[in-house]
Scaffold this motif. Structure first.
Motif, PDB file in Angstrom:
ATOM      1  N   UNK A 199      78.029  34.322 -12.761  1.00  0.00           N
ATOM      2  CA  UNK A 199      78.140  34.034 -11.741  1.00  0.00           C
ATOM      3  C   UNK A 199      77.205  34.387 -10.287  1.00  0.00           C
ATOM      4  N   UNK A 200      76.205  34.830 -10.662  1.00  0.00           N
ATOM      5  CA  UNK A 200      75.595  35.805  -9.730  1.00  0.00           C
ATOM      6  C   UNK A 200      74.184  34.959  -9.931  1.00  0.00           C
ATOM      7  N   UNK A 201      73.754  34.480  -7.823  1.00  0.00           N
ATOM      8  CA  UNK A 201      72.059  33.856  -8.165  1.00  0.00           C
ATOM      9  C   UNK A 201      71.069  34.583  -8.182  1.00  0.00           C
ATOM     10  N   UNK A 202      70.302  33.715  -9.405  1.00  0.00           N
ATOM     11  CA  UNK A 202      69.062  34.595  -9.263  1.00  0.00           C
ATOM     12  C   UNK A 202      68.303  34.338  -9.361  1.00  0.00           C
ATOM     13  N   UNK A 203      67.565  33.459  -8.278  1.00  0.00           N
ATOM     14  CA  UNK A 203      66.314  32.724  -7.812  1.00  0.00           C
ATOM     15  C   UNK A 203      64.981  33.246  -8.232  1.00  0.00           C
ATOM     16  N   UNK A 204      64.523  32.508  -8.617  1.00  0.00           N
ATOM     17  CA  UNK A 204      62.933  33.236  -9.203  1.00  0.00           C
ATOM     18  C   UNK A 204      62.142  33.550  -7.902  1.00  0.00           C
ATOM     19  N   UNK A 205      61.284  34.716  -8.761  1.00  0.00           N
ATOM     20  CA  UNK A 205      60.427  35.581  -7.421  1.00  0.00           C
ATOM     21  C   UNK A 205      59.848  36.292  -8.373  1.00  0.00           C
ATOM     22  N   UNK A 206      58.094  36.887  -7.625  1.00  0.00           N
ATOM     23  CA  UNK A 206      57.643  37.561  -8.609  1.00  0.00           C
ATOM     24  C   UNK A 206      56.334  38.224  -7.342  1.00  0.00           C
ATOM     25  N   UNK A 207      55.883  38.995  -7.721  1.00  0.00           N
ATOM     26  CA  UNK A 207      54.670  39.446  -6.861  1.00  0.00           C
ATOM     27  C   UNK A 207      53.971  38.327  -5.615  1.00  0.00           C
ATOM     28  N   UNK A 208      53.487  37.192  -5.978  1.00  0.00           N
ATOM     29  CA  UNK A 208      52.838  37.005  -5.604  1.00  0.00           C
ATOM     30  C   UNK A 208      53.503  35.653  -4.829  1.00  0.00           C
ATOM     31  N   UNK A 209      54.793  35.867  -4.185  1.00  0.00           N
ATOM     32  CA  UNK A 209      55.318  34.566  -3.380  1.00  0.00           C
ATOM     33  C   UNK A 209      55.220  34.997  -2.496  1.00  0.00           C
ATOM     34  N   UNK A 210      55.033  33.749  -1.622  1.00  0.00           N
ATOM     35  CA  UNK A 210      54.633  34.169  -0.194  1.00  0.00           C
ATOM     36  C   UNK A 210      56.219  34.719   0.394  1.00  0.00           C
ATOM     37  N   UNK A 211      56.179  35.747   1.193  1.00  0.00           N
ATOM     38  CA  UNK A 211      57.336  36.215   2.250  1.00  0.00           C
ATOM     39  C   UNK A 211      58.269  34.718   3.086  1.00  0.00           C
ATOM     40  N   UNK A 212      57.582  34.599   3.952  1.00  0.00           N
ATOM     41  CA  UNK A 212      57.710  32.795   4.233  1.00  0.00           C
ATOM     42  C   UNK A 212      58.771  32.000   3.507  1.00  0.00           C
ATOM     43  N   UNK A 219      59.907  33.342   0.536  1.00  0.00           N
ATOM     44  CA  UNK A 219      61.112  33.557   0.581  1.00  0.00           C
ATOM     45  C   UNK A 219      61.770  33.016   1.436  1.00  0.00           C
ATOM     46  N   UNK A 220      62.116  33.757   2.422  1.00  0.00           N
ATOM     47  CA  UNK A 220      62.922  33.810   3.616  1.00  0.00           C
ATOM     48  C   UNK A 220      63.049  32.857   3.784  1.00  0.00           C
ATOM     49  N   UNK A 221      62.684  31.351   3.564  1.00  0.00           N
ATOM     50  CA  UNK A 221      62.574  29.679   4.081  1.00  0.00           C
ATOM     51  C   UNK A 221      63.728  29.761   3.307  1.00  0.00           C
ATOM     52  N   UNK A 222      63.544  29.488   1.603  1.00  0.00           N
ATOM     53  CA  UNK A 222      64.566  29.064   0.911  1.00  0.00           C
ATOM     54  C   UNK A 222      66.348  30.177   0.623  1.00  0.00           C
ATOM     55  N   UNK A 223      65.469  32.056   0.785  1.00  0.00           N
ATOM     56  CA  UNK A 223      66.726  32.543   1.263  1.00  0.00           C
ATOM     57  C   UNK A 223      67.870  31.755   2.693  1.00  0.00           C
ATOM     58  N   UNK A 227      52.751  54.089  -1.367  1.00  0.00           N
ATOM     59  CA  UNK A 227      53.617  52.575  -1.825  1.00  0.00           C
ATOM     60  C   UNK A 227      52.780  52.070  -0.477  1.00  0.00           C
ATOM     61  N   UNK A 228      53.014  50.390  -0.307  1.00  0.00           N
ATOM     62  CA  UNK A 228      52.734  50.155   0.834  1.00  0.00           C
ATOM     63  C   UNK A 228      54.312  49.140   1.334  1.00  0.00           C
ATOM     64  N   UNK A 229      54.538  49.215   2.981  1.00  0.00           N
ATOM     65  CA  UNK A 229      55.880  48.111   3.206  1.00  0.00           C
ATOM     66  C   UNK A 229      55.213  46.463   2.772  1.00  0.00           C
ATOM     67  N   UNK A 230      56.252  46.163   2.527  1.00  0.00           N
ATOM     68  CA  UNK A 230      55.914  44.148   2.426  1.00  0.00           C
ATOM     69  C   UNK A 230      56.678  43.943   3.859  1.00  0.00           C
ATOM     70  N   UNK A 231      55.748  44.083   4.728  1.00  0.00           N
ATOM     71  CA  UNK A 231      56.021  43.752   6.368  1.00  0.00           C
ATOM     72  C   UNK A 231      56.986  42.385   6.802  1.00  0.00           C
ATOM     73  N   UNK A 232      56.456  42.191   6.259  1.00  0.00           N
ATOM     74  CA  UNK A 232      57.289  40.111   6.269  1.00  0.00           C
ATOM     75  C   UNK A 232      58.297  40.385   6.299  1.00  0.00           C
ATOM     76  N   UNK A 233      58.581  40.090   5.068  1.00  0.00           N
ATOM     77  CA  UNK A 233      59.687  39.787   3.923  1.00  0.00           C
ATOM     78  C   UNK A 233      60.675  41.250   4.613  1.00  0.00           C
ATOM     79  N   UNK A 234      60.258  42.512   5.088  1.00  0.00           N
ATOM     80  CA  UNK A 234      61.900  42.825   5.613  1.00  0.00           C
ATOM     81  C   UNK A 234      62.180  42.866   6.746  1.00  0.00           C
ATOM     82  N   UNK A 235      60.621  42.004   7.628  1.00  0.00           N
ATOM     83  CA  UNK A 235      60.795  42.005   8.702  1.00  0.00           C
ATOM     84  C   UNK A 235      62.334  41.002   8.465  1.00  0.00           C
ATOM     85  N   UNK A 236      61.688  39.527   7.665  1.00  0.00           N
ATOM     86  CA  UNK A 236      63.213  39.028   7.437  1.00  0.00           C
ATOM     87  C   UNK A 236      63.964  39.038   7.144  1.00  0.00           C
ATOM     88  N   UNK A 237      64.412  39.965   6.091  1.00  0.00           N
ATOM     89  CA  UNK A 237      65.549  40.712   5.751  1.00  0.00           C
ATOM     90  C   UNK A 237      66.673  41.107   7.018  1.00  0.00           C
TER      91      UNK A 237
END
Length: 449
Positions: free
Chosen positions: A239-252, A254-258, A145-155
């Motif tokens: 009642x839980x928010x479940x936005x669309x998300x996929x493997x090919x979505x840009x981390x930036x 996703x973070x902007x939308x969050x 496995x390899x980290x999604x570094x940009x997503x993890x930093x944003x989280x």
């Protein structure tokens, strides 16, 4: 949902996917008729009465005219074009009057889907495999496995700003903890307030997280690359928010939308910046409660303390935040803004109090506020954070209010209550309220310097 699609492009391209998802869709008759639809209160748009409107305009310089209130999502096309490679398609525009590629169409439609899920939230519940990292942790013999570094930093930045993190993964817990401990992983096990890592359905683990953290399920956003997992979560816990998300979505993106749709006001108060730590402390409190021989013994062991004081200008951001998000112990659910609190604090006929609380596990910051109207001698607002519920803080607050009013020669004759679908905990308190007697409490007053 009833969705309306308007714009200066061929909006029929968007309709089929939304209809396939079960939505009822309105398309304006004719091309580029969005102005008439919005301006005419008798148009088909208003007769359709949409719950939300997607408006796609290539030229956003013209102000939008709306005859009556509509929930409108108008994506920033320039922003999406920067985020999505190959966003536009000149050939498709020439042939069909639609300037966007399939990737562009997907980005616009997904922006609307995030908009439909939008709400103030507190918890980001994350999948692990193919979400926080590329690959499957239990299959590493074939491909590490390899980290999604940009997503993890944003989280991590979201966590630092007060977003509570939960990990929901169908996996072996020791394996996931081993992956998180690796130096290349930005997120670590201690960053998560709740670990729901097992082979049970994720909806059940999210319910356990809500119970452990003492939060409503609508405070959660669930991010998972697996469409089946997202659909199951939405079906079992709508009642839980479940936005669309996929493997090919840009981390930036996703973070902007969050940030935009769920966590826009995080990071503004001291309580925000300590929230992740506070929820870890809350887990420790609950563990102590499970071991205590009785509720009284548990409350005594916490060494509860609270500081009661008049609200100050510096408290306003936190008060507005509580007013906007607190549902369970909220007398009237009045959603006061920062401007409202500025006026309330300046009104000589009102008293606005705050309560800061803590115990041997840590400081919780401002967890309660109350507003007293001298004209009616009643509390018009009584709001307490879910983190402080169930420990007799409400009794401490009422005792302090009555004592302060008595020093002014005033009395407290009642507390306003407006029932909602979510403030059942306040209802239970209100139904047993007897202001003629001292309220029971395990809190001791903490005095400022």
């Amino acid at each position: 949902m009833r969705l309306a699609l308007l714009g200066d492009v061929a909006m029929a391209f968007f309709a089929s996917d939304f209809r396939r998802e079960g939505h009822e869709v309105y398309l304006a008759p004719g091309f580029d008729t969005w102005r008439q639809e919005l301006l005419d209160a008798q148009s088909g748009l208003y007769r359709f009465a949409p719950e939300a409107v997607l408006l796609v305009r290539q030229d956003r310089s013209e102000p939008i005219g709306v005859a009556s209130g509509l929930k409108i999502c108008e994506p920033d096309l320039a922003l999406l074009e920067r985020e999505v490679p190959g966003f536009r398609d000149a050939r498709l525009e020439k042939l069909a009057g639609f300037p966007f590629s399939l990737a562009g169409l997907q980005a616009i439609a997904d922006e609307f889907r995030w908009f439909l899920e939008a709400r103030p939230a507190k918890v980001l519940a994350l999948d692990a495999d193919n979400t926080l990292w590329r690959g499957i942790s239990v299959e590493e013999e074939d491909r590490p496995v390899a980290p999604h570094v940009e997503l993890q930093r944003g989280v991590v930045k979201l966590r630092d700003d007060g977003v509570v993190l939960a990990l929901l993964s169908k996996n072996d817990l020791p394996r996931v903890c081993e992956v998180l401990a690796r130096p290349e992983m930005v997120l670590k096990e201690q960053d998560f307030a709740f670990l729901g890592v097992n082979w049970s359905p994720k909806a059940g683990n999210l319910m356990a997280a809500a119970q452990t953290l003492n939060l409503c399920r609508d405070a959660f956003v669930f991010l998972d690359d697996n469409a089946f997992e997202r659909a199951e979560m939405k079906a079992r816990l709508p009642e839980v928010a479940v936005p669309p998300y996929g493997k090919d979505v840009q981390a930036g993106q996703t973070l902007r939308r969050l940030r935009t749709y769920f966590f826009a006001d995080m990071g503004r108060t001291p309580e925000d910046r300590r929230r992740a730590e506070m929820y870890r402390e809350e887990v420790a409190r609950r563990a102590a409660a499970d071991k205590a021989p009785s509720v009284a013994d548990y409350l005594k062991s916490l060494e509860l303390r609270a500081r009661f004081s008049r609200a100050e200008a510096a408290d306003i951001p936190r008060l507005a935040q509580m007013a906007g998000k607190t549902n369970q112990f909220n007398a009237t659910t009045r959603r006061h803004t920062e401007a409202d609190f500025t006026r309330l604090l300046a009104d000589a006929s009102l008293r606005v109090w705050t309560v800061r609380a803590g115990d041997r596990h840590g400081d919780m910051g401002i967890v309660c506020y109350a507003i007293y109207d001298t004209a009616t001698a009643r509390l018009t607002d009584f709001v307490m954070s879910c983190r402080a519920m169930g420990r007799t803080l409400e009794g401490f607050v009422l005792n302090q209010i009555k004592a302060e009013l008595a020093a002014e020669g005033r009395a407290l004759v009642g507390v306003d209550f407006v029932p909602t679908a979510k403030n059942g905990p306040f209802r239970l308190f209100w139904e047993g309220l007897d202001l003629s007697h001292e309220q029971p409490t395990h809190y001791l007053p903490e005095h400022g310097e």
